[in-house]
Design an enzyme around this catalytic site. Structure first.
Site, PDB file in Angstrom:
ATOM      1  N   SER A   1       0.854  -1.191   0.000  1.00 54.59           N
ATOM      2  CA  SER A   1       0.000   0.000   0.000  1.00 54.59           C
ATOM      3  C   SER A   1       0.883   1.230   0.000  1.00 54.59           C
ATOM      4  O   SER A   1       2.058   1.175   0.390  1.00 54.59           O
ATOM      5  CB  SER A   1      -0.888   0.003   1.250  1.00 54.59           C
ATOM      6  OG  SER A   1      -1.565   1.239   1.399  1.00 54.59           O
TER       7      SER A   1
ATOM      8  N   TYR B   1      -2.964  -0.759  10.099  1.00 52.49           N
ATOM      9  CA  TYR B   1      -2.860  -1.112   8.680  1.00 52.49           C
ATOM     10  C   TYR B   1      -1.486  -0.732   8.139  1.00 52.49           C
ATOM     11  O   TYR B   1      -0.814  -1.543   7.480  1.00 52.49           O
ATOM     12  CB  TYR B   1      -3.969  -0.383   7.921  1.00 52.49           C
ATOM     13  CG  TYR B   1      -3.983  -0.600   6.433  1.00 52.49           C
ATOM     14  CD1 TYR B   1      -4.628  -1.707   5.886  1.00 52.49           C
ATOM     15  CD2 TYR B   1      -3.394   0.311   5.561  1.00 52.49           C
ATOM     16  CE1 TYR B   1      -4.669  -1.902   4.505  1.00 52.49           C
ATOM     17  CE2 TYR B   1      -3.424   0.123   4.186  1.00 52.49           C
ATOM     18  CZ  TYR B   1      -4.063  -0.983   3.664  1.00 52.49           C
ATOM     19  OH  TYR B   1      -4.094  -1.171   2.308  1.00 52.49           O
TER      20      TYR B   1
END
Length: 335
Positions: free
Chosen positions: A167, A180
């Protein structure tokens, strides 16, 4: 002294030669066995459709047998062959069993796509140790487990790929997404290190760093703190054009990077811009994100998924969520 025109011609020739070399070395996906974790919905399903259109044979895993059955039915018109395996990638014993099932069925694995993920959204004060552990278990250990279990079946076969979906959160840790980002930073470190160590082995490791994607995943995200407000800002952001990228476009770029065996690909202009800016001005980025944090919802005690969020069901929210809702329906997310 070389004239500018001649220099330009040489540069152009070099670029063209590099392009032709990349095309020559690109993997032909027709008939290749592609295993995608978290492949029953969202980005995983979009990639499965894209690989199938290239003639690949598919294996997808997820935790829900119901979701896997729906995905298999969805893929039937485009996939020549697809098997589904129920597997929690956070459980190493399940992962080893899943890999063995795929190898028994197809005889090999040519491409492994580590895609499974979870999202916790909220201020750090609302996060628990369990939230961090779950994020690490799925997005870091899940990647390690599948890679290490699949690797003996992939090495020494000439040309295979391990594709790790990280990401932009592995480049810049964004407020209200700290568990995350922590897991994605660890995943990116693993992916980059594995590429270096596997150089020359026939296994090319590809690191993918998407920004916000329109996959409908906001409906599966877990929102904590002032959950309604958290779900509102995140869901709108993950649905807006310009800020977020369509899942199918992202899948196309991931498949292209897989064929080429690229070291890394950052998806979407905003993600590229944020990553580049942070690399040049890390202190400024942190200060700006600190100001952004002040605009985000404060502390609270609510916990709910996006699918349970009342604010996302309000009529005035529907136009803002239109593209995200359409993506959720296309990609078999709960609506």
């Amino acid at each position: 002294m070389m004239r500018p025109r001649h220099a330009a011609l040489l540069v152009g020739a070099g670029v063209a030669a590099a392009f032709m070399m990349r095309r020559k070395q690109a993997m032909d996906l027709h008939g290749k066995v592609v295993l995608i974790t978290g492949g029953s919905r969202g980005l995983g399903l979009a990639m499965a459709r894209g690989f199938a259109e290239q003639g690949a044979r598919l294996a997808i895993c997820a935790r829900s047998e119901t979701e896997l059955a729906a995905a298999k039915q969805d893929l039937a018109p485009v996939a020549e062959d697809v098997i589904t395996v129920k597997c929690d990638v956070a459980d190493y014993s399940q992962v080893k069993h899943m890999i063995n099932q795929v190898v028994r069925h197809y005889g090999r694995i040519d491409v492994l796509v580590n895609n499974a993920g979870v999202i916790h959204v909220g201020p750090i004060s609302s996060m628990t140790i369990a939230d961090f552990e779950q994020a690490m278990n799925v997005m870091f250990w899940g990647m390690v487990y599948t890679t290490m279990a699949a690797l003996p079946h992939m090495r020494g076969r000439g040309d295979t790929r391990i594709v790790n979906i990280t990401s932009v959160g592995a480049k810049v840790s964004v407020p209200h997404l700290v568990p995350y980002s922590c897991a994605k930073f660890a995943a990116a470190a693993f992916s980059e290190g594995m590429r270096a160590e596997l150089l020359g082995s026939g296994v090319k490791v590809v690191t993918i760093a998407p920004g916000l994607l329109r996959t409908g995943s906001h409906l599966n995200a877990l929102f904590k703190g002032k959950a309604e407000a958290e779900s509102a800002w995140f869901s709108v952001s993950a649905s807006m054009p310009g800020i977020s990228m369509g899942a199918e476009r992202a899948a196309d770029q991931i498949i292209s990077a897989t064929r080429d065996g690229r070291a890394e690909r950052i998806l979407s202009p905003p993600a590229n811009l944020l990553s580049a800016f942070h690399g040049l001005f890390p202190g400024t980025t942190s200060n700006v994100l600190g100001l952004v944090n002040k605009l985000l919802p404060g502390e609270g005690s609510e916990v709910r998924s996006g699918a349970q969020s009342r604010i996302l069901k309000q009529p005035w929210m529907q136009p803002l969520l239109l593209l995200g809702t359409r993506a959720a329906i296309r990609l078999l997310q709960p609506v």
